[in-house]
Design a protein around this motif. Structure first.
Motif, PDB file in Angstrom:
ATOM      1  N   VAL A  35     108.746  40.262  50.720  1.00 21.97           N
ATOM      2  CA  VAL A  35     107.478  39.894  50.092  1.00 21.97           C
ATOM      3  C   VAL A  35     106.915  41.041  49.256  1.00 21.97           C
ATOM      4  N   ALA A  36     107.427  42.248  49.459  1.00 26.96           N
ATOM      5  CA  ALA A  36     106.945  43.411  48.714  1.00 26.96           C
ATOM      6  C   ALA A  36     107.973  44.526  48.831  1.00 26.96           C
ATOM      7  N   GLU A  37     107.794  45.523  47.969  1.00 26.72           N
ATOM      8  CA  GLU A  37     108.718  46.655  47.976  1.00 26.72           C
ATOM      9  C   GLU A  37     107.931  47.958  48.062  1.00 26.72           C
ATOM     10  N   ILE A  38     108.296  48.782  49.031  1.00 27.93           N
ATOM     11  CA  ILE A  38     107.723  50.125  49.144  1.00 27.93           C
ATOM     12  C   ILE A  38     108.639  51.092  48.423  1.00 27.93           C
ATOM     13  N   GLU A  39     108.053  51.849  47.517  1.00 25.17           N
ATOM     14  CA  GLU A  39     108.839  52.837  46.774  1.00 25.17           C
ATOM     15  C   GLU A  39     108.437  54.239  47.233  1.00 25.17           C
ATOM     16  N   ILE A  40     109.376  54.951  47.864  1.00 24.44           N
ATOM     17  CA  ILE A  40     109.149  56.343  48.257  1.00 24.44           C
ATOM     18  C   ILE A  40     109.611  57.199  47.083  1.00 24.44           C
ATOM     19  N   ARG A  41     108.678  57.675  46.302  1.00 25.18           N
ATOM     20  CA  ARG A  41     108.986  58.300  45.025  1.00 25.18           C
ATOM     21  C   ARG A  41     109.486  59.732  45.135  1.00 25.18           C
ATOM     22  N   THR A  42     108.983  60.460  46.116  1.00 23.78           N
ATOM     23  CA  THR A  42     109.322  61.887  46.219  1.00 23.78           C
ATOM     24  C   THR A  42     109.447  62.298  47.680  1.00 23.78           C
ATOM     25  N   GLU A  43     109.973  63.484  47.878  1.00 19.38           N
ATOM     26  CA  GLU A  43     110.064  64.031  49.222  1.00 19.38           C
ATOM     27  C   GLU A  43     108.678  64.339  49.782  1.00 19.38           C
ATOM     28  N   THR A  44     107.715  64.558  48.893  1.00 20.71           N
ATOM     29  CA  THR A  44     106.351  64.816  49.352  1.00 20.71           C
ATOM     30  C   THR A  44     105.811  63.635  50.147  1.00 20.71           C
ATOM     31  N   ALA A  45     106.159  62.420  49.732  1.00 20.81           N
ATOM     32  CA  ALA A  45     105.739  61.239  50.490  1.00 20.81           C
ATOM     33  C   ALA A  45     106.279  61.314  51.913  1.00 20.81           C
TER      34      ALA A  45
END
Length: 413
Positions: A35-45
């Motif tokens: 139903v949705a997508e989580i995007e972990i953009r960087t190692e900081t996340a």
């Protein structure tokens, strides 16, 4: 194992959320579609999540832009609300924490986003309460105009129908409060925590009431004072920048407390309701409108994200506890109702306004602040829909010395 796959055991194999990470890894649910997508953009996340493996870590990653959600946030948060930390096995948590330990060490000096706030001083002192209110409300009046719409009411509306607009519902809320307080020309209203003064102005415009509105927010007071003058209501409405505890006047016919009790705190409730009782003449009424928790099992202190980014020092208490404190202060309780479904609709309308005016909201308050609002409003809507939080209006009266309330046998509301 890629970064995205690392989170699948925590989310659950069937959780309808896709995770996509900066290292190119993707994790999709094994069951139904996503139903949705989580995007972990960087190692900081990852570092934020490793440092605070709860809503605070998620909020830090999202507010700072190191994590994003592709898709409707309300839908994504509803799906994620099925997951609680207690549902994840200790072994899974330990394994995940071990794998994230190197990331946490590499970012051990990572500061939270600048939008995060920590309170100082004695809990619910006047200075600390003023600091909490300034953090949330003294952002930008133009920002709030864009999010709240023309009504400038930052409290739960009362929808007269499923198809009613936000403005119609906010007018209906103020009319409902006025009806419960039985406002009539010549009466005196004390509106504590008045916000941008809309209840005070409604009482004056539509019921001929002399209203005093008080708010701890300097920005709210300045906006409301100008609006009172613009509407030609200066003879009937005064908006004062002060703590409600510093109001010297008394013998009011009615008191409206709309969205203030959440900021008062459990320990101060007895003195709060006693103070409002002392401000009323015999036969005067109090309408208390506030967010509550559904029962004593739910924690009273705000979620870590809400406490640091939205409403510092907020406490939500069960409706029964509030009623008992009102009653203990001397009020006879005459009516109460739960409007939680109305607050979900209100929050969704505010979110739609934020999205429609996104660029101007960012220009007014900054990208980080806009992202705070874009996360917390859908999250709260989910909370109301799932009955994790509620909204109660409680009506009380100050009886005369013979026990008379002055109420009709069957009030119209």
């Amino acid at each position: 194992m890629g970064v995205a796959e690392l989170f699948r055991p925590v989310l659950g194999e069937d959780a309808p959320i896709t995770v996509r990470a900066y290292d190119g890894s993707v994790s999709t649910p094994t069951g139904a579609g996503s139903v949705a997508e989580i995007e972990i953009r960087t190692e900081t996340a990852l570092a934020y999540l490793a440092g605070s493996p709860n809503t605070l870590g998620l909020a830090r990653a999202y507010v700072s832009g190191h994590l994003d959600v592709d898709g409707d946030l309300y839908t994504a948060l509803t799906a994620m609300s099925e997951l609680t930390i207690s549902d994840v096995s200790p072994a899974t948590l330990a394994t995940t924490a071990l794998k994230l330990a190197p990331v946490r060490m590499r970012h051990r000096n990572l500061a939270p986003p600048p939008q995060e706030h920590r309170q100082h001083g004695w809990m619910h002192s006047k200075a600390r309460d003023a600091e909490a209110i300034a953090h949330h409300y003294d952002v930008s009046n133009r920002f709030y105009e864009l999010v709240l719409g023309p009504s400038m009411a930052y409290t739960c509306a009362a929808y007269p129908s499923e198809t009613a607009t936000l403005e119609e519902a906010q007018f209906a809320k103020h009319a409902l409060v006025a009806d419960k307080l039985a406002l009539k020309p010549g009466m005196r209203l004390l509106d504590v925590g008045c916000g941008w003064g809309q209840m005070s102005m409604h009482a004056a415009e539509h019921h001929g009431v002399q209203a005093l509105g008080v708010t701890l927010s300097r920005d709210q007071a300045l906006w409301a004072q100008k609006e009172v003058a613009r509407r030609g209501l200066s003879d009937l409405v005064e908006i004062r920048h002060c703590d409600y505890r510093d109001v010297p006047e008394g013998e009011f016919d009615a008191v409206s407390s709309i969205g203030l009790t959440e900021h008062i705190g459990r320990a101060q409730l007895k003195s709060y309701f006693s103070f409002l009782y002392s401000k009323l003449r015999t036969g005067g009424r109090l309408l208390n409108h506030c967010i509550t928790r559904p029962d004593a099992r739910h924690r009273s202190h705000a979620d870590p994200f809400i406490d640091r980014y939205v409403f510092p020092d907020g406490e939500l208490l069960p409706a029964g506890f509030l009623i008992s404190r009102m009653n203990g202060a001397g009020f006879e309780i005459r009516h109460e109702e739960n409007l939680r479904e109305h607050y979900s609709k209100t929050l969704k309308a505010w979110t739609a306004n934020l999205e429609a005016n996104w660029d101007e909201c960012v220009a007014e308050a900054g990208q980080g602040r806009a992202r705070v609002w874009n996360l917390y409003m859908p999250a709260c809507a989910v909370g109301f829909d799932l009955n994790n939080i509620q909204l109660h209006q409680v009506l009380g009266v100050k009886l005369d010395d013979r026990g008379r309330s002055g109420f009709p046998l069957r009030p119209a509301y």
